[in-house]
Design an enzyme around this catalytic site. Sequence first.
Site, mmCIF file in Angstrom:
data_model
loop_
_atom_site.group_PDB
_atom_site.id
_atom_site.type_symbol
_atom_site.label_atom_id
_atom_site.label_comp_id
_atom_site.label_asym_id
_atom_site.label_seq_id
_atom_site.Cartn_x
_atom_site.Cartn_y
_atom_site.Cartn_z
ATOM 1 N N SER A 1 0.817 -1.215 0.000
ATOM 2 C CA SER A 1 0.000 0.000 0.000
ATOM 3 C C SER A 1 0.854 1.271 0.000
ATOM 4 O O SER A 1 0.453 2.286 -0.585
ATOM 5 C CB SER A 1 -0.944 -0.016 1.209
ATOM 6 O OG SER A 1 -0.209 -0.150 2.410
ATOM 7 N N THR A 2 2.025 1.238 0.641
ATOM 8 C CA THR A 2 2.883 2.441 0.639
ATOM 9 C C THR A 2 3.519 2.611 -0.739
ATOM 10 O O THR A 2 3.539 3.727 -1.291
ATOM 11 C CB THR A 2 3.969 2.333 1.738
ATOM 12 O OG1 THR A 2 3.380 1.796 2.927
ATOM 13 C CG2 THR A 2 4.551 3.702 2.067
ATOM 14 N N GLU B 1 11.220 -8.741 -4.541
ATOM 15 C CA GLU B 1 11.700 -7.524 -3.861
ATOM 16 C C GLU B 1 13.188 -7.657 -3.522
ATOM 17 O O GLU B 1 13.964 -6.707 -3.663
ATOM 18 C CB GLU B 1 10.884 -7.288 -2.588
ATOM 19 C CG GLU B 1 9.452 -6.881 -2.888
ATOM 20 C CD GLU B 1 8.562 -6.829 -1.670
ATOM 21 O OE1 GLU B 1 7.512 -6.180 -1.750
ATOM 22 O OE2 GLU B 1 8.893 -7.447 -0.634
ATOM 23 N N ALA C 1 8.025 -1.603 3.902
ATOM 24 C CA ALA C 1 8.544 -2.686 4.752
ATOM 25 C C ALA C 1 7.510 -3.002 5.817
ATOM 26 O O ALA C 1 6.635 -2.191 6.119
ATOM 27 C CB ALA C 1 9.858 -2.271 5.399
HETATM 28 C C1 5RP Z 1 5.239 -6.748 0.233
HETATM 29 C C2 5RP Z 1 6.054 -5.990 1.208
HETATM 30 C C3 5RP Z 1 5.568 -4.645 1.607
HETATM 31 O O1 5RP Z 1 6.575 -3.713 1.370
HETATM 32 C C4 5RP Z 1 5.230 -4.662 3.066
HETATM 33 O O2 5RP Z 1 4.299 -5.710 3.308
HETATM 34 C C5 5RP Z 1 4.636 -3.331 3.523
HETATM 35 O O3 5RP Z 1 3.373 -3.162 2.983
HETATM 36 P P1 5RP Z 1 2.507 -1.864 3.245
HETATM 37 O O4 5RP Z 1 3.202 -0.720 2.563
HETATM 38 O O5 5RP Z 1 1.170 -2.199 2.600
HETATM 39 O O6 5RP Z 1 2.377 -1.657 4.734
HETATM 40 O O7 5RP Z 1 7.082 -6.407 1.667
HETATM 41 O O8 5RP Z 1 5.739 -8.052 0.030
#
Ligand code: 5RP
Length: 224
Positions: free
Chosen positions: A35-36, A108, A88
């Site tokens: 989402s970020t 990633e 993250a």
């Molecule tokens: C996906 C990831 C994301 O970066 C992690 O889960 C953070 O997600 P969000 O920005 O939605 O909190 O590692 O595999």
Amino acid sequence: MKSQDELKQAAAAAAFAYVRERLDERSVIGIGTGSTANRFIDLLAGVRARVTATVASSEASAARLRGHGLPVFDLNVVDGIDIYVDGADEANAALQLIKGGGAALTREKIVAAVAREFVCIADESKFVPVLGGFPLPVEVIPMARSHVARELVKLGGNPVYRQGVTTDNGNIILDVYDFALPEPLETEAAINNIVGVVTNGIFAHRPADLLLLAGANGVRELRA
Ligand code: 5RP
């Protein structure tokens, strides 16, 4: 008080400003997942005419980029990645991370390994003294699921099969609970040594170079 969504937006906006300053016609931008990272993608769309190439860390991010008319390339056809922006699940002061909440950890980790600079974006709830509060994702070849789970128990964790999830690489995820990680370098290597593991979500051998951490008082820039 700002919501977590507002903080994610602030971290993404800080990364966008950072990248925009460095962008030229030869730049290749690595794009994270979650989402970020989605917020960063949406901001990048505003300067699409200046974006020559991106490499995505998941099919979901690739689809979002293409939906905005942004160019997405296979990693094998670009010479390198200049800067990689991703979220993250946890980060510590050494900028070591837990990632993989969105099951995209392997791609990633590949994009992070190739990138000259890795910019991590997160809200301050993700910043922890010791990694491991967040269950550690491990991508596993399906036929090795039980074997890997038994080995993870021997290492002290409590692995749980993430039901209904198949990664972009056709594998499964085990989430390891109750697994404090005071020595992330050693644990990252030990888990990757288990036959059947594709990779695990500890990013310690390749930590972030810059963490943009959004909190109530603005976005802090942390370097290890
Ligand atoms: C996906 C990831 C994301 O970066 C992690 O889960 C953070 O997600 P969000 O920005 O939605 O909190 O590692 O595999």
